[in-house]
Design a protein around this motif. Structure first.
Motif, PDB file in Angstrom:
ATOM      1  N   PHE A   1     -12.470  -6.961   3.003  1.00 35.53           N
ATOM      2  CA  PHE A   1     -11.924  -5.891   3.865  1.00 35.53           C
ATOM      3  C   PHE A   1     -12.184  -5.763   5.088  1.00 35.53           C
ATOM      4  O   PHE A   1     -11.701  -5.590   6.024  1.00 35.53           O
ATOM      5  CB  PHE A   1     -12.382  -4.651   3.033  1.00 35.53           C
ATOM      6  N   PHE A   2     -13.514  -6.262   5.362  1.00 35.01           N
ATOM      7  CA  PHE A   2     -14.015  -5.914   6.670  1.00 35.01           C
ATOM      8  C   PHE A   2     -13.749  -7.514   7.529  1.00 35.01           C
ATOM      9  O   PHE A   2     -13.888  -7.474   8.731  1.00 35.01           O
ATOM     10  CB  PHE A   2     -15.542  -5.849   6.693  1.00 35.01           C
ATOM     11  N   THR A   3     -13.599  -8.454   6.740  1.00 32.37           N
ATOM     12  CA  THR A   3     -13.244  -9.785   7.412  1.00 32.37           C
ATOM     13  C   THR A   3     -12.118 -10.236   7.434  1.00 32.37           C
ATOM     14  O   THR A   3     -11.585 -11.142   8.279  1.00 32.37           O
ATOM     15  CB  THR A   3     -14.068 -10.775   6.532  1.00 32.37           C
ATOM     16  N   GLU A   4     -10.930  -9.663   6.896  1.00 31.57           N
ATOM     17  CA  GLU A   4      -9.824 -10.016   6.820  1.00 31.57           C
ATOM     18  C   GLU A   4      -8.960  -9.339   8.026  1.00 31.57           C
ATOM     19  O   GLU A   4      -9.205  -8.067   8.311  1.00 31.57           O
ATOM     20  CB  GLU A   4      -9.026  -9.586   5.619  1.00 31.57           C
TER      21      GLU A   4
ATOM     22  N   ALA B   1       2.087  -8.863   0.098  1.00 38.61           N
ATOM     23  CA  ALA B   1       1.182 -10.140   0.097  1.00 38.61           C
ATOM     24  C   ALA B   1      -0.157  -9.509  -0.718  1.00 38.61           C
ATOM     25  O   ALA B   1      -0.935 -10.022  -1.030  1.00 38.61           O
ATOM     26  CB  ALA B   1       0.893 -11.064   0.810  1.00 38.61           C
ATOM     27  N   ASP B   2      -0.420  -8.299  -0.525  1.00 42.67           N
ATOM     28  CA  ASP B   2      -1.758  -7.427  -0.818  1.00 42.67           C
ATOM     29  C   ASP B   2      -2.748  -8.121  -0.260  1.00 42.67           C
ATOM     30  O   ASP B   2      -3.910  -8.191  -0.734  1.00 42.67           O
ATOM     31  CB  ASP B   2      -1.627  -7.531  -2.654  1.00 42.67           C
ATOM     32  N   VAL B   3      -2.683  -8.143   0.943  1.00 42.08           N
ATOM     33  CA  VAL B   3      -3.704  -9.014   1.676  1.00 42.08           C
ATOM     34  C   VAL B   3      -4.018  -7.695   2.772  1.00 42.08           C
ATOM     35  O   VAL B   3      -3.118  -7.528   3.856  1.00 42.08           O
ATOM     36  CB  VAL B   3      -3.158 -10.191   2.513  1.00 42.08           C
ATOM     37  N   VAL B   4      -5.131  -7.048   2.704  1.00 36.00           N
ATOM     38  CA  VAL B   4      -5.394  -5.870   3.724  1.00 36.00           C
ATOM     39  C   VAL B   4      -6.818  -6.151   4.234  1.00 36.00           C
ATOM     40  O   VAL B   4      -7.624  -6.480   3.441  1.00 36.00           O
ATOM     41  CB  VAL B   4      -5.090  -4.688   3.351  1.00 36.00           C
ATOM     42  N   GLY B   5      -7.127  -6.027   5.442  1.00 32.95           N
ATOM     43  CA  GLY B   5      -8.485  -5.970   5.982  1.00 32.95           C
ATOM     44  C   GLY B   5      -8.330  -5.357   7.427  1.00 32.95           C
ATOM     45  O   GLY B   5      -7.471  -5.234   8.101  1.00 32.95           O
ATOM     46  N   ILE B   6      -9.382  -4.969   7.964  1.00 30.70           N
ATOM     47  CA  ILE B   6      -9.657  -4.310   9.017  1.00 30.70           C
ATOM     48  C   ILE B   6     -10.223  -4.894  10.176  1.00 30.70           C
ATOM     49  O   ILE B   6     -10.760  -4.319  11.172  1.00 30.70           O
ATOM     50  CB  ILE B   6     -10.149  -2.694   8.897  1.00 30.70           C
TER      51      ILE B   6
ATOM     52  N   LEU C   1      -7.143   4.944   3.627  1.00 30.01           N
ATOM     53  CA  LEU C   1      -8.389   6.148   3.794  1.00 30.01           C
ATOM     54  C   LEU C   1      -9.539   5.325   3.832  1.00 30.01           C
ATOM     55  O   LEU C   1     -10.586   6.023   4.666  1.00 30.01           O
ATOM     56  CB  LEU C   1      -8.441   6.913   2.392  1.00 30.01           C
ATOM     57  N   ALA C   2      -9.698   4.302   3.379  1.00 29.07           N
ATOM     58  CA  ALA C   2     -11.045   3.458   3.493  1.00 29.07           C
ATOM     59  C   ALA C   2     -11.442   3.209   5.093  1.00 29.07           C
ATOM     60  O   ALA C   2     -12.346   3.469   5.486  1.00 29.07           O
ATOM     61  CB  ALA C   2     -11.108   2.328   2.569  1.00 29.07           C
ATOM     62  N   ALA C   3     -10.161   2.680   5.394  1.00 36.08           N
ATOM     63  CA  ALA C   3     -10.332   2.462   6.892  1.00 36.08           C
ATOM     64  C   ALA C   3     -10.618   3.608   7.814  1.00 36.08           C
ATOM     65  O   ALA C   3     -11.369   3.668   8.560  1.00 36.08           O
ATOM     66  CB  ALA C   3      -8.886   1.927   7.339  1.00 36.08           C
ATOM     67  N   GLY C   4     -10.013   4.688   7.206  1.00 33.42           N
ATOM     68  CA  GLY C   4     -10.254   6.098   8.028  1.00 33.42           C
ATOM     69  C   GLY C   4     -11.602   6.511   7.842  1.00 33.42           C
ATOM     70  O   GLY C   4     -12.577   7.070   8.757  1.00 33.42           O
TER      71      GLY C   4
END
Lengths: 422, 338
Positions: free
Chosen positions: B66-69, B76-81, B306-309
């Motif tokens: 999540f932190f490196t993507e 595609a269910d690929v999320v990262g911040i 929400l996690a990003a927030g």
């Protein structure tokens, strides 16, 4: 005291006050030592003018640096250079540094002022055209497309929506926020410290996250529709820690002597809070609240997620989608149509005006209450300034001698029957 | 006749019982106010706990990735911040680089250089500036500043392009026709940072001015009496005294800059690339990501947002706490009687 006794006449054991020579010419006003002389003023303004002339020459005639921004930048550099030269003519490196620092600091403040003024003037200039039509203030955007002329449509739904949403937020946060502030500052204890820590931590909550919280809980999880109520709650979640913290700060500066005096007179704690602490802190509390409201009115991000974007007037906050001014502006700008953008600027002018009114209101409320003083009482206190500071007593000259004998003031009391007392 | 009490006759002397316990209306008051405090604690703390709780499934689903993507592809269910976090820090850095000197100079001007009759007006103006809605600064930045900022960006690229953060890919700053290239320099993190700077500036300025105004008069007058110029006095007395306020005010501004949404959303054209090239078109921040992507998110992605927030909240909280500690530990307020 510089009292020169009357020569030879005074008997031993008596004190003689120096008499006033009524025929003496009026005292010459002291020269203001800190004021710049005419020469210095000439150098100061002349430097700015010379810098402008140089900058104009450089940007318009010598170098290919057309455009206003370059002129301003070169102007600043030229003023710095001329300042250095003029200061160097009459003083050493210390003077040069002093003058250049003063110029830089003034220029920095001027840049900030220019930013504020340019924002307000720019928004008003781009948005005055739709505001010349009365329907802009009395109509909503129902059935009005983005390309339609200014004779149709208006911002009424945005203004009403904003006011209702902020009204909900204030109705929720004001009692809770001030109540919490009273709890934190008047009751105290370990538990209050916990509350204070959490509230202070939550002031860091970004407004968009407050909106996302309400969106997730109220709209996604509970299935409540997007509405003015949801938007009001989102703004409330954002405002609550801000108002609670600001009120806490205000209440903490109420002098504890007042509290103790009230308690010592036998008042109970809640009477002390109700009749002493809160009235004393009222201007500060009003300021804190109004500034919180101004912030809430202008905040776009929580509303963006929760209120929906109605194009028509909605007065019931529980009845489906609503609109508000910031959101209205945002969606108009996003549409990209020139007429829509002009409308957005007009709406932004209205929003600015609302914020400005709230701000002036806060300033007026925060002003220290002027005690009603008659001419007579002012004379008795010997001319005091607004904060009750005795100017005469503060004046170093008054300490050196009886410049203005207090007796003379007292002699005029009670006033003559013919004298008018306001 | 008056009888005097004879000491020692009364055998039953007991001190009056003193109770701090509230009774009657006071007890009601204390309980009510404690309840209000509890409600607020539950609401505000609840928001924080809820965010943290929502971050948990995200940590399970996406793990440390999540932190490196850097991409955000809900389909595609690929999320990262990774990219939005970098973007947030870039925009905030640009904003602070612009806002810090201006706020410091303005605070110094108001507290030391402004004529006395202007001082109160200027303080009010700075407060008014803080109350100007962010959407207004967004409009100002988008329509008034961005064309000039793009030109400035081009100039910077042309002359300082060898610095990695002033570099712009796919654009020739020396191009003969400016109009086609200039769009590469618009909608950038630099432009967004300017608008955010105007928002955070009054906040930093207010804190700095307040601390400067607490400088002991005696020390200032002592410096002047020793023959210091005004700048000498400012440099040796006001600035060292206000150091805590300068740092703290800047960090408070930084905390606000990290969370700004609407101006960034208006100006920045979204892209998901980890980059520090601030002059180049495109970029994204956490708050702009939330505002842009909340609509098409399903439950998992909503909790990812929400996690990003939550991450943004934690960063802001850390910055604010540090600021508060620094302001409180500074000398401000001490020695004002001197």
């Amino acid at each position: 005291m510089t009292l020169a006794p009357e020569t030879g006449v005074a008997a031993a054991g008596t004190t003689h006050l120096p008499g006033y020579d009524d025929d003496a010419p009026p005292a010459i006003p002291r020269p203001a030592l800190g004021k710049p002389t005419a020469d210095e003023r000439f150098v100061r303004y002349g430097t700015v003018a010379a810098g402008f002339a140089l900058a104009w020459l450089i940007t318009q005639r010598l170098l290919p640096l057309a455009g206003l921004p370059w002129l301003l930048v070169v102007w600043f550099v030229c003023v710095l250079a001329v300042t250095g030269v003029t200061a160097g003519l009459s003083g050493g490196p210390v003077d040069i540094r002093d003058r250049i620092a003063a110029t830089t600091i003034t220029a920095g403040a001027a840049v900030v002022g220019a930013g504020l003024v340019s924002a307000i003037v720019f928004v008003a200039l781009r948005g005055w055209r739709p505001m010349t039509h009365l329907n802009f203030f009395t109509d909503d955007m129902a059935g009005v497309g983005p390309k339609d002329a200014f004779t149709q449509g208006g911002v009424l739904h945005g203004v009403v929506g904003s006011l209702i949403e902020v009204g909900i937020a204030v109705a929720v946060t004001l009692p809770l926020g001030i109540g919490t502030a009273v709890f934190m500052s008047e009751v105290g204890g370990r538990y209050a410290r916990v509350v204070r820590t959490v509230v202070e931590a939550m002031t860091a909550l970004p407004s968009i996250v407050a909106g996302l919280f309400i969106y997730t809980v109220l709209i996604v999880a509970l299935g409540y529709p997007r509405s003015g109520l949801a938007a009001g709650l989102a703004i409330g979640v954002m405002m609550l820690p801000i108002i609670a913290r600001a009120s806490d700060v205000v209440l903490r500066v109420v002098p504890s002597g007042l509290r103790e005096a009230s308690l010592a007179l036998g008042a109970s704690r809640w009477k002390t809070v109700w009749h002493v602490v809160l009235p004393t802190a009222r201007p500060g509390l009003a300021t804190a609240c109004i500034l919180g409201v101004a912030r809430g009115v202008g905040e776009t991000s929580p509303v963006l997620l929760t209120s929906g974007n109605a194009q028509f007037l909605v007065t019931n906050p529980t009845d489906g989608v609503m609109n508000s001014l910031p959101l209205f502006i945002y969606s108009l700008v996003r549409s990209g149509e020139p007429t829509a953008i002009a409308r957005a600027f007009a709406a932004a002018t209205v929003l600015l005006a609302i914020v400005l009114v709230l701000f002036v209101l806060a300033r007026l409320l925060a002003r220290p209450k002027r005690t009603k003083r008659t001419k007579v009482s002012r004379r008795l206190t010997g001319g005091t300034n607004r904060r009750g500071l005795n100017l005469r007593r503060g004046d170093p000259l008054a300490a050196m001698g009886p410049v203005n004998p207090a007796d003379e003031l007292a002699q005029r009391y009670p006033p003559a029957p013919t004298e008018e007392i306001p | 006749m008056t009888t005097l009490p004879v000491p020692g006759t009364s055998t039953d002397v007991r001190p009056r019982k003193i109770s701090r316990k509230s009774t009657g209306a006071d007890a009601v008051f204390i309980h009510t106010i404690r309840t209000v405090g509890t409600v607020v604690l539950v609401i505000t703390g609840g928001v924080g706990l809820f965010l943290g709780w929502q971050a948990y499934p995200t940590a399970q689903n996406y793990g440390l990735g999540f932190f490196t993507e850097s991409r955000w592809l809900p389909e595609a269910d690929v999320v990262g911040i990774a990219s939005v976090l970098t973007g947030t820090f870039c925009v905030a850095t640009v904003a602070m680089v612009i806002a810090f000197p201006l706020a410091l100079l303005t605070a110094l001007y108001i507290s030391e250089y402004a004529p006395a009759f202007l001082k109160n007006t200027l303080v009010s103006l700075v407060d008014l500036m803080a109350a100007v809605p962010s959407i207004i600064w967004g409009l100002w930045g988008f329509f008034l500043i961005m064309p000039h900022a793009a030109e400035l960006a081009m100039w910077l690229d042309r002359n300082l392009g060898w610095l990695p953060f002033f570099d712009v890919h796919d654009a020739d700053p020396n191009a003969a026709v400016v109009d086609t290239v200039i769009s590469q320099y618009s909608f950038s993190m630099f432009c967004a940072g300017i608008a955010v700077a105007m928002m955070v500036l009054p906040m930093s300025c207010a804190v700095m001015r307040q601390v400067f105004s607490q400088t002991p008069e005696g020390e200032k007058e002592a410096a002047l009496a020793l023959g210091a110029t005004k700048w000498g006095m400012v440099r040796t007395v006001v600035l060292p005294f206000g150091r805590g306020g300068i740092i703290g005010g800047t960090m408070l501004g930084l905390g606000r800059a990290l969370g700004e949404t609407i101006a960034v959303l208006l100006i920045l054209s979204p892209s998901f690339e980890v980059k520090g090239r601030i002059l180049e078109i495109g970029g994204n921040t956490v708050s702009a990501l939330i505002a842009g992507r909340f609509g098409d998110a399903d439950d998992t992605q909503l909790s990812a947002l929400l996690a990003a927030g939550f991450v943004l909240f934690l960063v802001t909280l850390a910055v604010n706490t540090l600021a508060a500690v620094i302001v409180n530990r500074s000398r401000s307020g001490a020695g004002t009687d001197a």
